[in-house]
Design a protein around this motif. Structure first.
Motif, PDB file in Angstrom:
ATOM      1  N   LEU A  53       0.822  -1.219   0.000  1.00 38.44           N
ATOM      2  CA  LEU A  53       0.000   0.000   0.000  1.00 38.44           C
ATOM      3  C   LEU A  53       0.855   1.268   0.000  1.00 38.44           C
ATOM      4  O   LEU A  53       0.457   2.284  -0.579  1.00 38.44           O
ATOM      5  CB  LEU A  53      -0.964  -0.010   1.180  1.00 38.44           C
ATOM      6  N   GLN A  54       2.018   1.220   0.649  1.00 42.01           N
ATOM      7  CA  GLN A  54       2.905   2.392   0.637  1.00 42.01           C
ATOM      8  C   GLN A  54       3.352   2.702  -0.793  1.00 42.01           C
ATOM      9  O   GLN A  54       3.365   3.859  -1.212  1.00 42.01           O
ATOM     10  CB  GLN A  54       4.132   2.150   1.525  1.00 42.01           C
ATOM     11  N   TRP A  55       3.699   1.661  -1.538  1.00 39.51           N
ATOM     12  CA  TRP A  55       4.103   1.868  -2.935  1.00 39.51           C
ATOM     13  C   TRP A  55       2.931   2.352  -3.771  1.00 39.51           C
ATOM     14  O   TRP A  55       3.074   3.274  -4.585  1.00 39.51           O
ATOM     15  CB  TRP A  55       4.693   0.588  -3.532  1.00 39.51           C
ATOM     16  N   LEU A  56       1.764   1.754  -3.585  1.00 32.36           N
ATOM     17  CA  LEU A  56       0.591   2.196  -4.334  1.00 32.36           C
ATOM     18  C   LEU A  56       0.249   3.647  -4.015  1.00 32.36           C
ATOM     19  O   LEU A  56      -0.085   4.429  -4.909  1.00 32.36           O
ATOM     20  CB  LEU A  56      -0.606   1.289  -4.030  1.00 32.36           C
ATOM     21  N   GLN A  57       0.355   4.005  -2.751  1.00 34.59           N
ATOM     22  CA  GLN A  57       0.062   5.383  -2.355  1.00 34.59           C
ATOM     23  C   GLN A  57       1.044   6.352  -3.015  1.00 34.59           C
ATOM     24  O   GLN A  57       0.645   7.417  -3.490  1.00 34.59           O
ATOM     25  CB  GLN A  57       0.119   5.521  -0.844  1.00 34.59           C
ATOM     26  N   GLN A  71      -8.586   7.292  -3.836  1.00 27.87           N
ATOM     27  CA  GLN A  71      -9.610   6.938  -2.848  1.00 27.87           C
ATOM     28  C   GLN A  71      -9.626   5.440  -2.591  1.00 27.87           C
ATOM     29  O   GLN A  71      -9.778   4.995  -1.447  1.00 27.87           O
ATOM     30  CB  GLN A  71     -10.999   7.423  -3.291  1.00 27.87           C
ATOM     31  N   HIS A  72      -9.440   4.660  -3.654  1.00 25.72           N
ATOM     32  CA  HIS A  72      -9.431   3.202  -3.476  1.00 25.72           C
ATOM     33  C   HIS A  72      -8.258   2.772  -2.588  1.00 25.72           C
ATOM     34  O   HIS A  72      -8.422   1.928  -1.699  1.00 25.72           O
ATOM     35  CB  HIS A  72      -9.361   2.497  -4.831  1.00 25.72           C
ATOM     36  N   VAL A  73      -7.078   3.364  -2.780  1.00 23.46           N
ATOM     37  CA  VAL A  73      -5.921   3.045  -1.946  1.00 23.46           C
ATOM     38  C   VAL A  73      -6.188   3.481  -0.499  1.00 23.46           C
ATOM     39  O   VAL A  73      -5.891   2.737   0.447  1.00 23.46           O
ATOM     40  CB  VAL A  73      -4.629   3.690  -2.502  1.00 23.46           C
ATOM     41  N   ASN A  74      -6.778   4.650  -0.320  1.00 23.18           N
ATOM     42  CA  ASN A  74      -7.128   5.111   1.030  1.00 23.18           C
ATOM     43  C   ASN A  74      -8.117   4.150   1.697  1.00 23.18           C
ATOM     44  O   ASN A  74      -8.002   3.853   2.890  1.00 23.18           O
ATOM     45  CB  ASN A  74      -7.722   6.521   0.985  1.00 23.18           C
ATOM     46  N   ASP A  75      -9.077   3.654   0.924  1.00 23.60           N
ATOM     47  CA  ASP A  75     -10.045   2.699   1.462  1.00 23.60           C
ATOM     48  C   ASP A  75      -9.369   1.389   1.856  1.00 23.60           C
ATOM     49  O   ASP A  75      -9.736   0.762   2.856  1.00 23.60           O
ATOM     50  CB  ASP A  75     -11.158   2.421   0.453  1.00 23.60           C
ATOM     51  N   LEU A  76      -8.371   0.961   1.086  1.00 24.17           N
ATOM     52  CA  LEU A  76      -7.638  -0.263   1.418  1.00 24.17           C
ATOM     53  C   LEU A  76      -6.898  -0.114   2.748  1.00 24.17           C
ATOM     54  O   LEU A  76      -6.811  -1.066   3.530  1.00 24.17           O
ATOM     55  CB  LEU A  76      -6.656  -0.623   0.305  1.00 24.17           C
ATOM     56  N   TYR A  77      -6.368   1.079   3.007  1.00 28.17           N
ATOM     57  CA  TYR A  77      -5.726   1.316   4.305  1.00 28.17           C
ATOM     58  C   TYR A  77      -6.737   1.154   5.441  1.00 28.17           C
ATOM     59  O   TYR A  77      -6.425   0.613   6.495  1.00 28.17           O
ATOM     60  CB  TYR A  77      -5.135   2.727   4.380  1.00 28.17           C
ATOM     61  N   LYS A  78      -7.968   1.632   5.215  1.00 29.93           N
ATOM     62  CA  LYS A  78      -8.987   1.602   6.263  1.00 29.93           C
ATOM     63  C   LYS A  78      -9.619   0.221   6.434  1.00 29.93           C
ATOM     64  O   LYS A  78     -10.233  -0.055   7.457  1.00 29.93           O
ATOM     65  CB  LYS A  78     -10.089   2.614   5.948  1.00 29.93           C
ATOM     66  N   THR A  79      -9.479  -0.649   5.437  1.00 30.27           N
ATOM     67  CA  THR A  79     -10.109  -1.970   5.514  1.00 30.27           C
ATOM     68  C   THR A  79      -9.058  -3.072   5.607  1.00 30.27           C
ATOM     69  O   THR A  79      -8.811  -3.621   6.668  1.00 30.27           O
ATOM     70  CB  THR A  79     -11.019  -2.192   4.289  1.00 30.27           C
TER      71      THR A  79
END
Length: 156
Positions: A53-57, A71-79
């Motif tokens: 996720l760090q790389w994707l962000q 937003q999808h990457v942010n949602d992945l962090y939250k889920t």
């Protein structure tokens, strides 16, 4: 001297049990604690998720064509990467205790200060809850704690 009480929730009290610690020390189990032991405590699958996720962000923030995926990457962090879901998180209750005029540089006064702090928590001299206490300071404070353990009236 000052002290703070922190209300612990959702934890195993045995993790702070003094008698359990002394039992493990008597069995010399602390010799098994090494870097590999600590690394075994790390949730490697979760770490891998965070790395990805760090790389994707980084990509979605710095590559304009990928901006739509932020937003999808942010949602992945939250889920997927969440270790504590918002409904499970609880505010830590912290209570500052009344300060004392004791001098922590004197072993006997340090002991008296700890007894005073414990009494503020409802514990009485000679009838203490046998739990570990987190205490901090510098090298001198550590030395004073070691000296305090040699005082017969203090459980070690």
């Amino acid at each position: 001297m000052a002290a703070t009480a922190v209300k612990m929730v959702d934890f195993d009290p045995k993790a702070w049990d003094l008698d359990d610690k002394l039992e493990h020390l008597a069995k010399n189990e602390h010799r098994l604690v090494d870097v590999d032991w600590f690394l075994g405590l790390i949730d490697q699958a979760h770490m891998e998720t965070i790395k990805v996720l760090q790389w994707l962000q980084t990509l979605v923030h710095h590559v304009p064509e990928l901006n739509g995926y932020r937003q999808h990457v942010n949602d992945l962090y939250k889920t997927r990467a969440a270790k504590c879901l918002p409904s499970e998180c609880k505010k830590t209750e912290i209570y500052p205790l009344a300060v004392t005029q004791k001098d922590e540089n004197l072993t006997t006064e340090l002991r008296d200060a700890i007894v005073e702090f414990l009494s503020q928590l409802g514990q009485k001299d000679g009838d203490y809850v046998r739990r570990l206490i987190l205490a901090g300071g510098d090298g001198l404070m550590y030395e004073k704690f070691l000296q305090m353990k040699k005082i017969p009236s203090i459980p070690s």
